[in-house]
Scaffold this active site. Structure first.
Site, short mmCIF file in Angstrom:
data_model
loop_
_atom_site.label_atom_id
_atom_site.label_comp_id
_atom_site.label_asym_id
_atom_site.label_seq_id
_atom_site.Cartn_x
_atom_site.Cartn_y
_atom_site.Cartn_z
N HIS A 256 35.04 45.00 27.66
CA HIS A 256 34.78 45.10 29.26
C HIS A 256 34.58 43.71 29.57
CE1 HIS A 256 33.46 46.30 32.92
NE2 HIS A 256 34.00 47.48 32.86
N ARG A 276 33.34 44.77 41.16
CA ARG A 276 34.45 44.19 41.93
C ARG A 276 35.48 45.07 42.43
NH1 ARG A 276 37.28 43.56 36.72
NH2 ARG A 276 35.67 44.59 35.51
#
Ligand code: FAD
Length: 640
Positions: A256, A276
């Site tokens: 990740h 994000r």
């Protein structure tokens, strides 16, 4: 051998995360006497840690969304290595599984007009993740547990015993599946039960059952920097392998892009992609939004070229393209890795992720409460006022147990099913965020359903658990007590994690992986001599000594498959073979247990070609990026 506690069920589900609970609910709803066995406390599973949401094309926020778009995104994210039938079923059934959760009591965040809200995530064309703030997994597990209690209340009313048809055994670790040879079927073995120990007392227990669903989650604890917690030692993958099943796609491990990098004690803890998705941007030490430099050719047409366009997309997604911070995880993780390597990292070896300059403080606190709390408590960083420092962390394994895409049955072992992160195929070479929670609901249900169907068809034709296997499993489990003082299991584990991190990590090289395989051999020899002191009551050193066997087997699968695959794709990046090859897309690497029982063999499989109607969902120009000429459909439409 001393007497072993025994329990007998129709279906035994190993694992109490989302996949296990959904499977158990389904098996029970089909009328089967069902047990759930889990290594940790009931309610403590990876699923509970899931933050961002469940991907399902309900179209609540953008009505253009539908299962075909979700299917396309999933295949693109997995770089077309996904088992297309699993990706199809997943995209088609995920909305029903979310709506079902709501009818069972889940309280999702809402849109202004009262529908289940959906948020943006990397690789998903439309806002698609049903969520509960950044604590979605907690609500998912709470709801499934509530459903279990409701079913138990029905049984209390009917039989006077709430556990008559559904019982949870917590803090019981399964160390072996029990089988008998099965000459009457194509599968080599047939399931008869599972052997394990109680964490608290160290006593042994046998669960007799003709059908077992493995739902034991991931493998992250084989790597040093990981978002995974202590239970994720590849148990289900190893149990399946040792019972005669195959593991596929094990070279694909997801790093990740955003884990915490500071302070050292929390390195690897996840920073959700929702940061994000909700507007957070990545910058390097020079203040540059570097992701614009890392959009690969296959995605060039779909992502914004300028910061202005990317920023406009948050409010006007129909007329702008999404910012590259929302590329699939493999792309973002590699980009961060490159920036840090090029000397443009933060003081603690990450990059900056900033949401404070993009959203008002109260919105951040409302949408990302866990992240706000996590950074304040663990790093003394206020994310409403300052950027976070983040870097890649081992998060998820795309590979796993080979299963039939419709039934979740393992081809090699009759009566063995697998669902959730432990199963392979669905996500190809890279999983999109949010696609795990939907995967475990869709295939958890299917595993429970088909396990129940299998048991119903068996009728009374059940096989006894072989006593010699129980004795052997018990002798294996107590082995570390006979190796007193020889090797420290914690040292072996640390060296394994360092080896996998340094030599089979985010960027891979032939020489390093060969070196890793050599080290794994040495570590296996040491693990066999791992010794523990004390007694069997709650002895974590003993538990780790047992888990080492699983982590080492799974690590060998990862390293062998990664060395064999001479291309880069998704969660497998070869510095010495940087390109993606259409010929390699036609290869699935499968690991099986070698005859010596302590190693794995690698075999190549050819995946079934994608059905024509699914191929027709893509433009020919896009298919050309992934498929060989021979695989291309002659009738697929070209880009205008
Ligand atoms: P798990 O939830 O991992 O459960 C495994 C179960 O198996 C546990 O009960 C464990 O005790 C048991 N077990 C293991 N070994 C044994 C054994 N030997 N014997 C008995 N029991 C055993 N995915 C998304 O889609 N959306 C997200 O927003 C998201 N956020 C995430 C955030 C974090 C921090 C993490 C770590 C993961 C996140 N993921 C997310 C991934 C997702 O949570 C996992 O992939 C998923 O929950 C796995 O579910 P599972 O049911 O397969 O297994």
């Amino acid at each position: 051998m001393s007497e072993v506690e025994r329990h007998s069920y129709d279906v035994v589900v190993i694992g109490a995360g989302g996949a296990g609970l959904r499977a158990a609910i389904e098996a029970r709803m089909q009328g089967m006497r069902t047990a759930v066995v889990c290594k940790s406390l009931f309610g403590k599973a990876h699923t509970v840690m899931a933050e961002g949401g469940i991907a399902a094309s309900m179209g609540n926020v953008n009505s253009n969304d539908n299962w075909q778009v979700h299917f396309r995104d999933t295949m693109r994210g997995g770089k077309f290595l996904n088992h297309w039938r699993m990706a199809e079923l997943h995209a088609q059934e995920a909305p029903d599984r979310v709506w079902e959760l709501e009818t069972w009591g889940a309280l999702f965040d809402r849109t202004k007009d009262g529908r289940i809200s959906q948020r943006n995530f990397g690789g998903h064309e439309y806002p698609r993740l049903a969520h509960v703030g950044d604590r979605t997994g907690l609500e998912l597990i709470r709801t499934l547990q509530q459903k279990i209690v409701a079913l138990q209340q029905e049984d209390e009313a009917e039989f006077g015993d709430p556990e008559a048809r559904l019982k949870v055994f917590q803090e019981a670790t399964v160390t072996r599946l029990l089988t008998v040879p099965d000459s009457g079927s194509e599968a080599g073995n047939r399931i008869t039960g599972a052997f394990g120990y109680w964490r608290e007392s160290g006593r042994f227990v046998v669960f007799e059952a003709p059908a077992i669903v493995l739902a034991t989650g991931g493998i992250g604890k084989s790597f040093k920097v990981t978002s995974n917690s202590w239970e994720y030692t590849g148990d289900g993958q190893a149990l399946a392998l040792m019972a005669g099943a195959s593991l596929i796609n094990m070279e694909f491990v997801q790093f990740h892009p955003t884990g915490m990098v500071w302070p050292p004690s929390v390195k690897g803890i996840l920073v959700t992609e929702s940061v994000r998705g909700d507007g957070g941007v990545l910058t390097n030490s020079e203040g540059k939004r570097f992701m614009f430099d890392y959009i690969p050719d296959v995605f060039k047409e779909k992502y914004a070229k300028t910061e202005e366009e990317g920023d406009r997309w948050y409010t006007d997604p129909d007329n702008n393209r999404r910012p590259p911070e929302l590329l699939p995880r493999d792309e973002v993780a590699r980009a961060i890795n490159s920036e840090v390597k090029a000397g443009r990292g933060t003081p603690h070896g990450g990059v900056y992720l900033d949401v404070s300059s993009r959203l008002p403080a109260d919105v951040i606190r409302r949408k990302l409460p866990s992240m706000h709390h996590q950074f304040k408590e663990l790093a003394d960083v206020d994310i409403t006022a300052e950027p976070m420092e983040v870097g890649p962390t081992c998060h998820y394994v795309m590979g796993g147990i080979e299963v039939d895409p419709d039934t979740a049955a393992t081809p090699g072992v009759l009566g063995l099913y697998a669902a959730g992160e432990v199963a392979g195929g669905m996500h190809g070479s890279n999983r999109l965020g949010g696609n795990s929670l939907s995967d475990l609901l869709v295939f958890g249900r299917r595993a429970g359903l088909y396990a129940a169907e299998y048991v119903a068809e068996l009728g009374d034709e059940r096989r006894d658990v072989p006593q010699d296997q129980i004795d052997a499993a018990a002798a294996e489990a107590v082995g570390p007590f006979n190796n007193e003082g020889a090797e420290n299991p914690y040292s072996v584990h640390q060296e394994l994690q360092q080896t996998m991190n340094d030599l089979v990590g985010i960027i891979r090289r032939e020489g390093e992986m060969a070196e890793a395989l050599g080290r794994l051999e040495e570590l296996k020899a040491r693990a066999e001599k791992a010794g523990v002191e004390g007694h069997r009551q709650y002895n974590p050193g003993w538990h780790l000594a047992i888990d080492l066997r699983n982590m080492l087997l799974v690590s060998e699968c990862i390293a062998k498959a990664a060395l064999e695959r001479t291309e880069s794709r998704g969660g497998h990046t070869r510095e010495d073979h940087p390109g993606m090859s259409a010929d390699w897309r036609k290869v699935v690497l499968a690991c099986t247990l070698a005859d010596d029982g302590g190693h794995v063999d690698l075999v190549r499989r050819t995946p079934e070609p994608m059905r024509g109607d699914l191929l027709a969902l893509f433009e020919l120009d896009e298919l050309k990026k992934y498929l060989t000429d021979a695989e291309l459909p002659s009738a697929a439409p070209s880009a205008p």
